[in-house]
Design an enzyme around this catalytic site. Structure first.
Site, PDB file in Angstrom:
ATOM      1  N   GLU A  21      82.680 138.780 -33.378  1.00 17.48           N
ATOM      2  CA  GLU A  21      83.572 138.728 -34.545  1.00 17.48           C
ATOM      3  C   GLU A  21      84.073 137.298 -34.706  1.00 17.48           C
ATOM      4  O   GLU A  21      84.599 136.715 -33.768  1.00 17.48           O
ATOM      5  CB  GLU A  21      84.756 139.669 -34.328  1.00 17.48           C
ATOM      6  CG  GLU A  21      85.733 139.674 -35.485  1.00 17.48           C
ATOM      7  CD  GLU A  21      87.014 140.436 -35.160  1.00 17.48           C
ATOM      8  OE1 GLU A  21      87.752 140.728 -36.081  1.00 17.48           O
ATOM      9  OE2 GLU A  21      87.265 140.716 -33.943  1.00 17.48           O
ATOM     10  N   HIS A  44      24.374  22.251  70.266  1.00 14.96           N
ATOM     11  CA  HIS A  44      24.182  21.976  71.696  1.00 14.96           C
ATOM     12  C   HIS A  44      25.386  21.283  72.321  1.00 14.96           C
ATOM     13  O   HIS A  44      25.485  21.180  73.520  1.00 14.96           O
ATOM     14  CB  HIS A  44      22.859  21.204  71.937  1.00 14.96           C
ATOM     15  CG  HIS A  44      22.942  19.729  71.719  1.00 14.96           C
ATOM     16  ND1 HIS A  44      22.485  19.106  70.557  1.00 14.96           N
ATOM     17  CD2 HIS A  44      23.412  18.728  72.507  1.00 14.96           C
ATOM     18  CE1 HIS A  44      22.681  17.809  70.656  1.00 14.96           C
ATOM     19  NE2 HIS A  44      23.244  17.556  71.847  1.00 14.96           N
ATOM     20  N   ASP A  69      20.322  23.137  65.176  1.00 15.35           N
ATOM     21  CA  ASP A  69      21.308  22.612  66.138  1.00 15.35           C
ATOM     22  C   ASP A  69      22.595  22.257  65.390  1.00 15.35           C
ATOM     23  O   ASP A  69      22.909  21.093  65.162  1.00 15.35           O
ATOM     24  CB  ASP A  69      20.700  21.389  66.841  1.00 15.35           C
ATOM     25  CG  ASP A  69      21.599  20.848  67.940  1.00 15.35           C
ATOM     26  OD1 ASP A  69      22.506  21.603  68.366  1.00 15.35           O
ATOM     27  OD2 ASP A  69      21.387  19.687  68.351  1.00 15.35           O
ATOM     28  N   SER A 106      25.669  12.860  69.762  1.00 19.30           N
ATOM     29  CA  SER A 106      25.290  14.172  69.243  1.00 19.30           C
ATOM     30  C   SER A 106      26.413  14.843  68.469  1.00 19.30           C
ATOM     31  O   SER A 106      27.586  14.739  68.838  1.00 19.30           O
ATOM     32  CB  SER A 106      24.900  15.086  70.400  1.00 19.30           C
ATOM     33  OG  SER A 106      23.544  14.887  70.683  1.00 19.30           O
TER      34      SER A 106
HETATM   35  C1  4AZ Z   1      21.750  12.751  73.150  1.00 18.84           C
HETATM   36  O1  4AZ Z   1      21.387  12.947  74.289  1.00 18.84           O
HETATM   37  C2  4AZ Z   1      20.861  12.035  72.274  1.00 18.84           C
HETATM   38  N1  4AZ Z   1      17.941   8.696  70.056  1.00 18.84           N
HETATM   39  C3  4AZ Z   1      21.156  11.905  70.932  1.00 18.84           C
HETATM   40  C4  4AZ Z   1      20.321  11.249  70.109  1.00 18.84           C
HETATM   41  C5  4AZ Z   1      19.193  10.700  70.576  1.00 18.84           C
HETATM   42  C6  4AZ Z   1      18.863  10.808  71.851  1.00 18.84           C
HETATM   43  C7  4AZ Z   1      19.691  11.451  72.739  1.00 18.84           C
HETATM   44  C8  4AZ Z   1      18.298   9.968  69.631  1.00 18.84           C
HETATM   45  O2  4AZ Z   1      22.831  13.139  72.719  1.00 18.84           O
END
Ligand code: 4AZ
Length: 699
Positions: free
Chosen positions: A66, A489, A552, A646
């Site tokens: 209604e 020597h 020597d 020598s």
């Molecule tokens: C040494 O008896 C020597 N002439 C060195 C050198 C010479 C010889 C004899 C040479 O001592």
């Protein structure tokens, strides 16, 4: 009131004031008697409840009540516990009242109530309504508004509910809604750094308690500088009730701080600072950021030492700063009597330096090494040996010459070493000058049939004399300043003729059995110029043959160096062989005619004789002349060496080298001064390599 709980979707009319409870997830609601006319004075309420998380959708497929002004007579009222959602009446909507039409009503929650009411009369015939409801899912995530977020970060909808989750790095708070960060202990130990709220300048996380600790050694103080952009949720009346910062140092506490005004610079005065940041579960604020720096306690100013410097040079030094003290070139750092390149000191936490500044001491090269047979001459009178002082070496001239012949001196360098620009730290050598007598020869005669030599004319001649009697027995020649060349020597006892030769070193003279006299002139009398030496070593040529006198030749080492002077000068070693017919000088104290010793040194000048010729002479009389031997003398005889001569010198002048050199040593012969017999000499040139190697003398 009567209460019905109906679980059937089909509903029917009940009397006024009835309440019907519906719990199904869908259902149909009809006015009483539907589709017939509904009764007057009737009131029925359907209370629909569905599972939580769902809502109720309600719509009418038929509606005919209604009509009345504002639906004051008959109506269908839809409501929740709290609010009326709609009141319907009539069949179609007008200005003042509403009919539901196709409208769908959705409940805000999981409860909805529909009430049908009719008054006492109906003017016309009305059939009522036929409504349907069903439970529908709620998308809570879709419904959250910006201000009222369901979830802080991510929202996940599911049928009947939702849940929240957080972005990476966040944790879901126990409220299951907000996202917090785990930031309970952040430790900063560097001397500078930047700290900010998480996500700055985006809103900081909610429901979090963050602790940032800045910990530095004692002696540092921490200064904080907050950015201008600062935003922490605050309250107009209450001091920081929601979110806040607190700064704690050992002694004081700053804060709570909140709002939009940056605290700017805060000098904490402490080496240990704690920053606490609390946020509650709401609010969207940008947060804060600070940069911290550290300053140290200052140490006193530094003054560099004299002749030194300090690095790095700073106007101010603070805790932990280091300063290195070093010296200018030519100076050395001296600390506790120890010399060093540099010394480091450090500013300590109490503002004092770890050590005193050391001194810079000038470099001292100390006295230079002495130069054998030479002198040191300082450029400065007081023999100063410090940095940049200089000296020169010189050799005792004219007897020695410098090798290499350096012209510059030595300078004391910053390294503490004496440096020569030509040979650095090496020393030159003072080498004896050989083959240059200081007296010139006037005339030459003979030894056997020779003449007395001029004093000092043959300064290399050496006398080998018996240690006890002092009697001379051989000659020799000085090479360098401590070696004598003589005949092999001369250095051993007479060899037993039965025993064919020199066999062992036991045949050698003992070192103490003879002496060497240099600077000698007179045969038996003493000379002012003589130098007497003990023998240190004897070396016989390895291929010496005492029977044939091959090779020597031998060497005698003096126990000390000879003092070179006008009367003692070495002879040079040969660089070439003497050819036949060239003249040589032979000297010695050997026997003269009548087997008599001369008063003083004698000498002769004789020609070298062709080797083949000499060999033939000796072959004839059964003697062997080997390649290392050479002959000299006159065919007619007269001038010759003899016993006692020598080992003595046979010398000649080199026009190429401008000095005298040793061509041979007196060795042997048959008789003395006989015609058609020549004196035999050991050819020094043949063994010069061996002599050089053994004596170390190269000149
Ligand atoms: C040494 O008896 C020597 N002439 C060195 C050198 C010479 C010889 C004899 C040479 O001592």
């Amino acid at each position: 009131m009567r209460l019905f709980i109906l679980f059937s979707p089909l509903l029917w009319l009940l009397s006024e004031g009835d309440v019907i409870v519906l719990r199904e997830i869908y259902g149909e609601i009809r006015t009483p008697n539907f589709p017939d006319l509904y009764p007057s004075d009737s009131e029925v309420t359907w209370n629909i409840t569905v599972i939580e998380g769902f809502r109720i959708k309600l719509y009418f497929i038929h509606f005919d009540l209604e009509p009345s002004y504002l639906c004051e007579y008959d109506y269908a009222k839809v409501e929740t516990d709290e609010q009326v959602l709609a009141v319907f009446c009539g069949k179609e909507s007008t200005d003042t009242e509403q009919a539901p039409g196709k409208q769908v009503i959705v409940s805000p929650g999981n409860f909805l109530s529909l009430t049908f009411r009719s008054d006492f009369s109906n003017e016309e015939r009305f059939t009522g309504f036929d409504a349907h409801y069903s439970a529908v899912d709620v998308d809570e995530c879709a419904e959250q508004s910006d201000e009222d977020m369901v979830c802080d970060h991510h929202c996940h909808n599911y049928i009947g509910g939702f849940y929240c989750s957080c972005r990476f790095g966040y944790l879901l708070h126990s409220d299951n809604r907000t996202c917090k960060v785990e930031c309970s202990d952040n430790l900063y130990t560097q001397r500078s750094g930047i700290i900010s709220s998480a996500d700055y300048p985006s809103p900081y996380p909610k429901s979090s308690d963050c602790l940032y600790r800045i910990e530095l050694e004692e002696g540092f103080v921490v200064n904080l500088q907050f950015d201008d952009s600062f935003d922490i949720e605050d309250h107009p009346e209450v001091s920081c009730p929601y979110d806040y910062l607190k700064i704690k140092t050992g002694r004081r506490e700053i804060g709570p701080i909140c709002g939009e005004k940056s605290p700017g610079r805060i000098e904490t005065g402490s080496n240990s600072v704690q920053i606490l940041f609390h946020s509650d579960n709401s609010g969207e604020n940008g947060g804060w950021r600070l940069s911290y720096t550290v300053t140290g306690i200052s140490c006193p100013d530094l003054q560099p030492p004299l002749n030194g410097k300090i690095e790095p040079a700073q106007s101010k030094y603070t805790f932990k700063d280091q300063a290195v003290i070093s010296c200018n070139s030519g100076y050395r750092v001296i600390k506790d009597n120890i010399e060093m390149d540099s010394f480091q000191i450090e500013c300590r936490k109490d503002g004092t330096w770890s050590n005193q500044i050391p001194r810079c001491q000038i470099v001292d090269c100390k006295l230079p090494k002495e130069l054998e047979s030479g002198f040191v001459t300082f450029s400065t009178p007081a023999n100063i040996t410090t940095y940049q002082s200089t000296f020169t070496y010189s050799c005792r001239e004219p007897y020695y010459t410098m090798i290499p012949n350096i012209t510059a001196g030595y300078t004391c360098e910053a390294s503490g070493l004496w440096i020569n620009p030509e040979i650095g730290t090496s020393l030159p050598l003072c080498q004896p000058v050989c083959g240059l007598p200081h007296f010139s020869r006037s005339k030459l005669a003979r030894i056997a049939g020779g003449s007395t030599a001029k004093r000092g004319i043959s300064p290399w001649i050496s006398m080998l004399a018996n240690a006890d009697s002092g009697r001379p027995f051989c000659g020799g020649s000085l090479i360098g300043d401590k070696w004598i060349i003589t005949a092999a020597h001369c250095l051993h006892h007479e060899v037993d003729p039965e025993n064919l030769g020199f066999t062992s070193s036991s045949d050698l003279f003992s070192l103490s059995s003879f002496k060497i006299i240099l600077g000698k002139h007179r045969t038996l009398k003493q000379d002012d110029t003589e130098q007497v030496f003990q023998v240190k070593n004897l070396i016989i040529h390895p291929n010496y043959n005492s029977s044939t006198l091959q090779n020597d030749i031998g060497l005698v080492e003096l126990s000390s160096k000879a003092f070179l002077n006008d009367y003692v000068i070495p002879i040079c070693l040969p660089e070439e062989e003497v050819k036949s017919d060239e003249f040589v000088v032979v000297s010695g104290w050997g026997k003269q005619f009548l087997r008599k010793l001369p008063e003083a040194l004698m000498e002769i000048e004789i020609p070298v004789v062709d080797h083949v010729l000499c060999k033939n002479v000796y072959t004839k009389i059964g003697k062997v002349l080997t390649e290392d031997m050479m002959c000299a003398g006159l065919r007619e005889g007269g001038k010759d060496a003899c016993s006692g001569d020598s080992g003595g010198p046979m010398v000649t002048f080199s026009h190429q080298n401008h000095n005298w050199f040793l061509a041979g040593t007196v060795s042997w012969g048959v008789g003395c001064g006989e015609s058609d017999k020549y004196g035999v000499y050991s050819n020094v040139y043949k063994n010069v390599d061996w002599l050089r190697a053994k004596s170390g003398i190269t000149y």
